[in-house]
Design a protein around this motif. Structure first.
Motif, PDB file in Angstrom:
ATOM      1  N   GLN A   1      40.770  37.139  44.052  1.00  0.00           N
ATOM      2  CA  GLN A   1      40.826  36.032  43.850  1.00  0.00           C
ATOM      3  C   GLN A   1      42.218  35.490  44.233  1.00  0.00           C
ATOM      4  OE1 GLN A   1      38.216  33.401  41.330  1.00  0.00           O
ATOM      5  NE2 GLN A   1      40.089  31.914  41.039  1.00  0.00           N
ATOM      6  N   LEU A   2      42.490  34.432  45.068  1.00  0.00           N
ATOM      7  CA  LEU A   2      44.117  34.147  45.252  1.00  0.00           C
ATOM      8  C   LEU A   2      44.502  33.677  43.890  1.00  0.00           C
ATOM      9  CD1 LEU A   2      43.931  32.108  48.461  1.00  0.00           C
ATOM     10  CD2 LEU A   2      45.461  34.211  48.091  1.00  0.00           C
TER      11      LEU A   2
ATOM     12  N   MET B   1      26.334  33.980  37.458  1.00  0.00           N
ATOM     13  CA  MET B   1      27.762  33.996  36.493  1.00  0.00           C
ATOM     14  C   MET B   1      28.709  34.707  37.132  1.00  0.00           C
ATOM     15  SD  MET B   1      26.539  32.512  33.581  1.00  0.00           S
ATOM     16  CE  MET B   1      27.925  32.802  32.612  1.00  0.00           C
ATOM     17  N   MET B   2      29.983  34.286  37.205  1.00  0.00           N
ATOM     18  CA  MET B   2      31.082  34.884  37.951  1.00  0.00           C
ATOM     19  C   MET B   2      32.268  35.207  36.657  1.00  0.00           C
ATOM     20  SD  MET B   2      32.883  33.487  41.116  1.00  0.00           S
ATOM     21  CE  MET B   2      33.316  31.993  40.535  1.00  0.00           C
ATOM     22  N   SER B   3      32.740  36.266  36.887  1.00  0.00           N
ATOM     23  CA  SER B   3      33.932  36.616  35.958  1.00  0.00           C
ATOM     24  C   SER B   3      34.956  37.660  36.600  1.00  0.00           C
ATOM     25  CB  SER B   3      33.321  37.272  34.665  1.00  0.00           C
ATOM     26  OG  SER B   3      32.866  38.714  35.108  1.00  0.00           O
TER      27      SER B   3
ATOM     28  N   GLU C   1      39.980  31.924  48.251  1.00  0.00           N
ATOM     29  CA  GLU C   1      40.346  31.066  47.312  1.00  0.00           C
ATOM     30  C   GLU C   1      39.043  31.025  46.656  1.00  0.00           C
ATOM     31  OE1 GLU C   1      40.891  28.030  50.309  1.00  0.00           O
ATOM     32  OE2 GLU C   1      42.999  28.315  50.293  1.00  0.00           O
ATOM     33  N   ALA C   2      39.130  30.371  45.344  1.00  0.00           N
ATOM     34  CA  ALA C   2      37.920  30.194  44.302  1.00  0.00           C
ATOM     35  C   ALA C   2      36.640  29.441  45.151  1.00  0.00           C
ATOM     36  CB  ALA C   2      38.326  29.576  43.010  1.00  0.00           C
ATOM     37  N   HIS C   3      36.997  28.462  45.822  1.00  0.00           N
ATOM     38  CA  HIS C   3      35.766  27.987  46.338  1.00  0.00           C
ATOM     39  C   HIS C   3      35.063  28.609  47.414  1.00  0.00           C
ATOM     40  CE1 HIS C   3      38.906  26.642  49.485  1.00  0.00           C
ATOM     41  NE2 HIS C   3      37.761  26.836  50.312  1.00  0.00           N
TER      42      HIS C   3
END
Length: 102
Positions: free
Chosen positions: A46-47, A14-16, A78-80
């Protein structure tokens, strides 16, 4: 706490975004179908993440201006790329767990 509860419930990584606007990642360590621990990753920026420092730091006795300067100095991804790091950690943990015989 909510991140770990969700991770335990789903038995999935999980990510938050934490109260300070940083990404937190929890990867469950599973043995005999039970979550026995977590690998925690983070805190990375995160950007595009916007943070209201007055709200985030209101309950802590810290210099909000200094905290904001430190936050702004953190590298942002970046998220990716953050998800790629999470996937690499999952692969690393699977190998580690296999090597110790869990």
């Amino acid at each position: 706490r909510h991140l770990l509860e969700a991770c335990k419930e789903t038995k999935s990584p999980m990510m938050s975004i934490c109260y300070a606007g940083l990404v937190e990642i929890a990867v469950p360590i599973i043995y005999n179908e039970n979550v026995i621990g977590y690998a925690m990753l983070g805190h990375v920026k995160q950007l595009g993440t916007e943070v209201d420092f007055s709200a985030a730091l209101a309950e802590f006795p810290v210099d909000a201006r200094l905290a904001e300067e430190i936050f702004e100095a953190l590298p942002a991804y970046e998220a990716h790329k953050i998800k790629s790091i999470m996937n690499m950690e999952i692969t690393r943990l699977k190998k580690l767990v296999k090597n110790i015989g869990i």
